[in-house]
Design an enzyme around this catalytic site. Structure first.
Site, PDB file in Angstrom:
ATOM      1  N   LYS A  53       0.451  -0.953   0.019  1.00  9.35           N
ATOM      2  CA  LYS A  53      -0.027   0.149  -0.640  1.00  9.35           C
ATOM      3  C   LYS A  53       0.697   1.205  -0.259  1.00  9.35           C
ATOM      4  O   LYS A  53       0.501   2.235  -0.525  1.00  9.35           O
ATOM      5  CB  LYS A  53      -0.657   0.076   0.768  1.00  9.35           C
ATOM      6  CG  LYS A  53      -2.093  -1.014   1.241  1.00  9.35           C
ATOM      7  CD  LYS A  53      -2.861  -1.449   2.623  1.00  9.35           C
ATOM      8  CE  LYS A  53      -3.797  -2.468   2.825  1.00  9.35           C
ATOM      9  NZ  LYS A  53      -4.369  -2.592   3.503  1.00  9.35           N
ATOM     10  N   GLN A  97      -5.445  -1.157  10.352  1.00 12.11           N
ATOM     11  CA  GLN A  97      -4.850  -2.377   8.657  1.00 12.11           C
ATOM     12  C   GLN A  97      -5.623  -3.768  10.014  1.00 12.11           C
ATOM     13  O   GLN A  97      -4.615  -3.450  11.358  1.00 12.11           O
ATOM     14  CB  GLN A  97      -3.342  -3.405   8.814  1.00 12.11           C
ATOM     15  CG  GLN A  97      -2.694  -3.797   8.200  1.00 12.11           C
ATOM     16  CD  GLN A  97      -3.356  -4.240   6.541  1.00 12.11           C
ATOM     17  OE1 GLN A  97      -3.958  -2.820   5.964  1.00 12.11           O
ATOM     18  NE2 GLN A  97      -3.616  -4.727   5.872  1.00 12.11           N
ATOM     19  N   ASP A 120     -10.992   3.225   3.898  1.00 13.02           N
ATOM     20  CA  ASP A 120     -11.118   1.409   4.125  1.00 13.02           C
ATOM     21  C   ASP A 120     -13.030   1.388   4.015  1.00 13.02           C
ATOM     22  O   ASP A 120     -14.040  -0.061   3.786  1.00 13.02           O
ATOM     23  CB  ASP A 120     -11.560   0.884   5.533  1.00 13.02           C
ATOM     24  CG  ASP A 120     -10.100  -0.243   5.731  1.00 13.02           C
ATOM     25  OD1 ASP A 120     -10.289  -0.016   4.214  1.00 13.02           O
ATOM     26  OD2 ASP A 120      -9.605  -0.587   5.972  1.00 13.02           O
TER      27      ASP A 120
HETATM   28  N1  GUN Z   1      -6.409  -5.669   5.988  1.00 13.67           N
HETATM   29  C1  GUN Z   1      -6.873  -7.076   4.666  1.00 13.67           C
HETATM   30  N2  GUN Z   1      -7.613  -6.322   3.415  1.00 13.67           N
HETATM   31  C2  GUN Z   1      -7.765  -5.339   4.605  1.00 13.67           C
HETATM   32  C3  GUN Z   1      -8.491  -4.181   4.261  1.00 13.67           C
HETATM   33  O1  GUN Z   1      -9.010  -4.122   2.906  1.00 13.67           O
HETATM   34  N3  GUN Z   1      -8.878  -2.668   5.462  1.00 13.67           N
HETATM   35  C4  GUN Z   1      -8.293  -3.310   6.005  1.00 13.67           C
HETATM   36  N4  GUN Z   1      -8.119  -2.395   7.095  1.00 13.67           N
HETATM   37  N5  GUN Z   1      -7.260  -4.314   6.615  1.00 13.67           N
HETATM   38  C5  GUN Z   1      -7.424  -5.357   5.765  1.00 13.67           C
END
Ligand code: GUN
Length: 284
Positions: A53, A97, A120
């Site tokens: 990311k 996350q 998110d």
């Molecule tokens: N862990 C796996 N996929 C995601 C996501 O799309 N957002 C977040 N915050 N954590 C994740």
């Protein structure tokens, strides 16, 4: 033989468009859109996702930081951190996350985010906007899946979509998005009886359960569009999805591969949400 839906190529296009908007934002506002990611603990998969990311944001002219916190971080410390980022006017997007270490309560952490920065799309306010069909920040993976379904030339209207999985991150939001596009939606889950027969009715299958090769070719309706959200590690270390890819290719119309399908779209959508959050904050 099905055609492969190329998530990498689709994500590349989205990321290019995001970069153009991020650079226009910089010209107009004298700063780049910014994304801050909070990572608690040392889960290896999360470390990789967060690094990806970070790199993707940088390439799309989005600034930001990863805040790495120790696994011993308390609920109060994490709340204070997230509240601090929410209050900082120079920050447009915040992502915590997931999954968080077990001693932390994810829902109350997400609920203390500024909804305008919730890239998110998981804050109850944004989930509510999706529920009532209004624009807000929407979760990245389901948004990316919808893009791939449309990129495969499939209009969900009147189609039967079967979503396997009912998570807040994927299953529930994509069911609402498919419904918004006039699909007839079934949400299947671990307690669904005779899952195979349910999946066999589907024109669109979204598999998001996290069980390697669960969905077999014999479960699929010929010509179905199959979106595989699973990322599972096999005993030989190779990645695979929730759908048996080789079998699906022999029956379905369109299939997303793992890797190279939904994964790249999730990141692209995170960047798109960050620029959208920046643009909306600048207008308000
Ligand atoms: N862990 C796996 N996929 C995601 C996501 O799309 N957002 C977040 N915050 N954590 C994740």
């Amino acid at each position: 033989m099905a055609s492969i839906i190329d998530g990498k190529a689709a994500a590349e296009l989205v990321r290019g468009a995001v970069k153009v908007r991020a650079e226009a934002f910089l010209q107009q506002h004298g700063r780049s859109p910014s994304l801050h990611v909070v990572l608690v603990g040392d889960d290896p998969a999360s470390q990789v996702y967060v690094r990806n990311k970070e790199l993707a944001a940088h390439k799309a002219s989005i600034s930001g930081l990863v805040h790495r916190l120790p696994i011993a971080t308390t609920q109060a410390q994490l709340l204070t951190k997230v509240q601090g980022l929410s209050a900082d006017p120079a920050i447009d997007g915040i992502l915590v996350q997931l999954p968080l270490p077990k001693h932390l309560d994810e829902q109350s952490i997400i609920a203390c985010l500024d909804p305008q920065k919730d890239v998110d799309g998981l804050h109850p306010y944004n989930a509510g906007l999706l529920m009532v069909g209004r624009p807000g920040l929407r979760p990245c993976t389901p948004s990316g899946c919808m893009h791939l379904i449309e990129a495969a030339g499939c209009d969900p209207a009147g189609k039967h979509a079967v979503v396997i999985g009912r998570s807040i991150l994927v299953g529930k939001p994509i069911a609402l998005m498919l419904l918004e596009k006039n699909a007839t939606v079934t949400i299947a889950h671990s307690k669904t009886a005779d899952l195979m027969s349910v999946v066999r009715q589907a024109d669109i299958v979204v598999a998001a359960v996290g069980r390697a090769d669960l969905v077999k070719g014999s479960w699929l309706k010929p010509g179905a569009v199959v979106i595989d959200v699973g990322i599972n590690k096999k005993s030989d270390g190779k990645l695979c999805g929730d759908v048996d890819f080789a079998e699906a290719m022999a029956v379905a119309g369109h299939v997303t591969p793992v890797p190279g399908g939904v994964g790249p779209m999730t990141i692209a959508w995170l960047l798109a949400n960050t620029v959208l959050a920046a643009e909306r904050r600048a207008m308000s």
